[in-house]
Design a protein around this motif. Structure first.
Motif, PDB file in Angstrom:
ATOM      1  N   GLY A  19       8.166   6.011 -10.168  1.00 22.36           N
ATOM      2  CA  GLY A  19       7.777   5.975  -8.762  1.00 22.36           C
ATOM      3  C   GLY A  19       8.523   4.874  -8.039  1.00 22.36           C
ATOM      4  N   LEU A  20       8.274   4.808  -6.749  1.00 25.30           N
ATOM      5  CA  LEU A  20       8.882   3.793  -5.904  1.00 25.30           C
ATOM      6  C   LEU A  20       7.783   2.933  -5.308  1.00 25.30           C
ATOM      7  CD1 LEU A  20      11.353   6.160  -4.035  1.00 25.30           C
ATOM      8  CD2 LEU A  20      11.896   4.651  -5.948  1.00 25.30           C
ATOM      9  N   MET A  21       8.124   1.719  -4.930  1.00 20.96           N
ATOM     10  CA  MET A  21       7.133   0.846  -4.316  1.00 20.96           C
ATOM     11  C   MET A  21       7.759   0.076  -3.177  1.00 20.96           C
ATOM     12  SD  MET A  21       6.625  -2.275  -7.073  1.00 20.96           S
ATOM     13  CE  MET A  21       6.555  -1.349  -8.582  1.00 20.96           C
ATOM     14  N   MET A  22       6.902  -0.242  -2.206  1.00 15.67           N
ATOM     15  CA  MET A  22       7.348  -1.080  -1.097  1.00 15.67           C
ATOM     16  C   MET A  22       6.187  -1.968  -0.683  1.00 15.67           C
ATOM     17  SD  MET A  22       7.397   1.184   2.359  1.00 15.67           S
ATOM     18  CE  MET A  22       6.076   2.276   2.804  1.00 15.67           C
ATOM     19  N   ARG A  23       6.532  -3.066  -0.064  1.00 16.66           N
ATOM     20  CA  ARG A  23       5.526  -3.989   0.458  1.00 16.66           C
ATOM     21  C   ARG A  23       5.220  -3.616   1.899  1.00 16.66           C
ATOM     22  NH1 ARG A  23       5.703 -10.537   0.019  1.00 16.66           N
ATOM     23  NH2 ARG A  23       3.539 -10.825   0.607  1.00 16.66           N
ATOM     24  N   TRP A  24       3.937  -3.676   2.266  1.00 23.79           N
ATOM     25  CA  TRP A  24       3.491  -3.394   3.626  1.00 23.79           C
ATOM     26  C   TRP A  24       2.585  -4.541   4.029  1.00 23.79           C
ATOM     27  CZ3 TRP A  24       4.979   0.826   6.512  1.00 23.79           C
ATOM     28  CH2 TRP A  24       4.317   1.008   7.724  1.00 23.79           C
ATOM     29  N   GLN A  25       3.112  -5.513   4.777  1.00 23.34           N
ATOM     30  CA  GLN A  25       2.376  -6.743   5.060  1.00 23.34           C
ATOM     31  C   GLN A  25       1.372  -6.613   6.201  1.00 23.34           C
ATOM     32  OE1 GLN A  25       6.010  -9.289   5.128  1.00 23.34           O
ATOM     33  NE2 GLN A  25       4.813 -10.510   3.698  1.00 23.34           N
ATOM     34  N   GLN A  26       1.659  -5.831   7.206  1.00 28.74           N
ATOM     35  CA  GLN A  26       0.756  -5.706   8.343  1.00 28.74           C
ATOM     36  C   GLN A  26      -0.410  -4.771   7.982  1.00 28.74           C
ATOM     37  OE1 GLN A  26       3.930  -4.601   8.253  1.00 28.74           O
ATOM     38  NE2 GLN A  26       4.088  -2.587   9.147  1.00 28.74           N
ATOM     39  N   PRO A  27      -1.455  -4.711   8.803  1.00 28.65           N
ATOM     40  CA  PRO A  27      -2.520  -3.748   8.552  1.00 28.65           C
ATOM     41  C   PRO A  27      -1.943  -2.324   8.507  1.00 28.65           C
ATOM     42  CG  PRO A  27      -3.244  -5.337  10.171  1.00 28.65           C
ATOM     43  CD  PRO A  27      -1.779  -5.585   9.946  1.00 28.65           C
ATOM     44  N   LEU A  28      -2.462  -1.528   7.611  1.00 30.77           N
ATOM     45  CA  LEU A  28      -2.018  -0.143   7.452  1.00 30.77           C
ATOM     46  C   LEU A  28      -2.964   0.750   8.245  1.00 30.77           C
ATOM     47  CD1 LEU A  28      -0.143   1.913   6.090  1.00 30.77           C
ATOM     48  CD2 LEU A  28      -1.704   1.878   4.120  1.00 30.77           C
ATOM     49  N   PRO A  38     -11.302  -0.500  -0.887  1.00 31.27           N
ATOM     50  CA  PRO A  38     -12.712  -0.185  -1.098  1.00 31.27           C
ATOM     51  C   PRO A  38     -13.429  -1.184  -2.008  1.00 31.27           C
ATOM     52  CG  PRO A  38     -11.321   1.374  -2.283  1.00 31.27           C
ATOM     53  CD  PRO A  38     -10.417   0.503  -1.465  1.00 31.27           C
ATOM     54  N   GLU A  39     -12.674  -2.001  -2.746  1.00 29.49           N
ATOM     55  CA  GLU A  39     -13.311  -2.959  -3.660  1.00 29.49           C
ATOM     56  C   GLU A  39     -13.490  -4.347  -3.053  1.00 29.49           C
ATOM     57  OE1 GLU A  39     -12.385  -2.851  -7.857  1.00 29.49           O
ATOM     58  OE2 GLU A  39     -11.154  -1.071  -7.480  1.00 29.49           O
ATOM     59  N   CYS A  40     -12.484  -4.827  -2.301  1.00 31.08           N
ATOM     60  CA  CYS A  40     -12.566  -6.205  -1.810  1.00 31.08           C
ATOM     61  C   CYS A  40     -12.486  -6.329  -0.286  1.00 31.08           C
ATOM     62  CB  CYS A  40     -11.506  -7.077  -2.464  1.00 31.08           C
ATOM     63  SG  CYS A  40      -9.817  -6.675  -1.969  1.00 31.08           S
ATOM     64  N   GLY A  41     -12.172  -5.241   0.402  1.00 31.68           N
ATOM     65  CA  GLY A  41     -12.116  -5.273   1.853  1.00 31.68           C
ATOM     66  C   GLY A  41     -10.792  -5.738   2.441  1.00 31.68           C
ATOM     67  N   ALA A  42      -9.799  -6.071   1.613  1.00 31.50           N
ATOM     68  CA  ALA A  42      -8.495  -6.496   2.134  1.00 31.50           C
ATOM     69  C   ALA A  42      -7.906  -5.385   2.993  1.00 31.50           C
ATOM     70  CB  ALA A  42      -7.550  -6.827   0.982  1.00 31.50           C
ATOM     71  N   TYR A  43      -7.229  -5.761   4.071  1.00 30.25           N
ATOM     72  CA  TYR A  43      -6.681  -4.750   4.973  1.00 30.25           C
ATOM     73  C   TYR A  43      -5.207  -4.969   5.304  1.00 30.25           C
ATOM     74  CZ  TYR A  43      -7.379  -8.286   8.563  1.00 30.25           C
ATOM     75  OH  TYR A  43      -7.327  -9.436   9.293  1.00 30.25           O
ATOM     76  N   ARG A  44      -4.564  -5.915   4.663  1.00 34.03           N
ATOM     77  CA  ARG A  44      -3.138  -6.141   4.873  1.00 34.03           C
ATOM     78  C   ARG A  44      -2.504  -6.599   3.566  1.00 34.03           C
ATOM     79  NH1 ARG A  44      -3.500  -9.738   9.565  1.00 34.03           N
ATOM     80  NH2 ARG A  44      -1.424  -8.959   9.852  1.00 34.03           N
ATOM     81  N   ASP A  45      -1.178  -6.714   3.569  1.00 36.27           N
ATOM     82  CA  ASP A  45      -0.405  -7.145   2.400  1.00 36.27           C
ATOM     83  C   ASP A  45      -0.577  -6.187   1.224  1.00 36.27           C
ATOM     84  OD1 ASP A  45       1.463  -8.618   1.095  1.00 36.27           O
ATOM     85  OD2 ASP A  45       0.130 -10.267   0.583  1.00 36.27           O
ATOM     86  N   TRP A  46      -0.271  -4.918   1.470  1.00 40.12           N
ATOM     87  CA  TRP A  46      -0.357  -3.875   0.452  1.00 40.12           C
ATOM     88  C   TRP A  46       0.965  -3.735  -0.297  1.00 40.12           C
ATOM     89  CZ3 TRP A  46      -4.959  -1.653  -0.281  1.00 40.12           C
ATOM     90  CH2 TRP A  46      -5.858  -1.570   0.792  1.00 40.12           C
ATOM     91  N   ILE A  47       0.886  -3.221  -1.513  1.00 41.86           N
ATOM     92  CA  ILE A  47       2.025  -2.608  -2.176  1.00 41.86           C
ATOM     93  C   ILE A  47       1.714  -1.117  -2.124  1.00 41.86           C
ATOM     94  CG2 ILE A  47       3.298  -2.272  -4.334  1.00 41.86           C
ATOM     95  CD1 ILE A  47       3.801  -5.004  -3.075  1.00 41.86           C
ATOM     96  N   ILE A  48       2.647  -0.333  -1.627  1.00 38.68           N
ATOM     97  CA  ILE A  48       2.455   1.107  -1.518  1.00 38.68           C
ATOM     98  C   ILE A  48       3.360   1.769  -2.549  1.00 38.68           C
ATOM     99  CG2 ILE A  48       2.579   3.122  -0.013  1.00 38.68           C
ATOM    100  CD1 ILE A  48       2.185   1.218   2.365  1.00 38.68           C
ATOM    101  N   PHE A  49       2.751   2.598  -3.392  1.00 42.62           N
ATOM    102  CA  PHE A  49       3.467   3.303  -4.459  1.00 42.62           C
ATOM    103  C   PHE A  49       3.622   4.769  -4.082  1.00 42.62           C
ATOM    104  CE2 PHE A  49       1.083  -0.068  -6.573  1.00 42.62           C
ATOM    105  CZ  PHE A  49       2.065  -0.669  -7.345  1.00 42.62           C
ATOM    106  N   SER A  50       4.818   5.295  -4.213  1.00 38.23           N
ATOM    107  CA  SER A  50       5.069   6.726  -4.093  1.00 38.23           C
ATOM    108  C   SER A  50       5.407   7.199  -5.499  1.00 38.23           C
ATOM    109  CB  SER A  50       6.225   6.988  -3.139  1.00 38.23           C
ATOM    110  OG  SER A  50       6.478   8.379  -3.050  1.00 38.23           O
TER     111      SER A  50
END
Length: 99
Positions: A19-28, A38-50
């Motif tokens: 797969g591929l991954m990218m960083r997404w720092q702003q709110p998605l 759904p576990e911790c409530g974080a809403y920014r600074d994601w790693i998105i996997f395709s």
């Protein structure tokens, strides 16, 4: 016909990449809603996997991973930059992206 690129310039085949991954720092924002973990409530600074099975997964800074069925590989490709590194392990990829 022999390959025209030397081995050090070839991109691994899709079978070699899970797969591929990218960083997404702003709110998605998806469908007008800010996506949160759904576990911790974080809403920014994601790693998105395709993933190769055409699914998208999100990973928050705390390491929680969840599928995101509202996104697809077309969205990922439209929003990601060019692939700049291939990593032999997930941990190496996450370190490269600062997670």
């Amino acid at each position: 016909m022999p390959d025209f690129l030397p081995p050090d310039l070839r991109v691994p085949s899709r079978q070699e990449v899970e797969g591929l991954m990218m960083r997404w720092q702003q709110p998605l924002v998806i469908d007008g809603e800010v996506r949160s973990c759904p576990e911790c409530g974080a809403y920014r600074d994601w790693i998105i996997f395709s993933m190769c099975d055409d699914t998208i997964h999100l990973r928050c800074r705390a390491g929680h991973t969840t599928p995101e069925p509202r996104l697809d590989p077309v969205w990922f490709n439209r929003n990601s930059g060019p692939v700049d590194h291939f990593h032999p392990t997930l941990d190496e990829g996450l370190r490269h992206l600062g997670h």
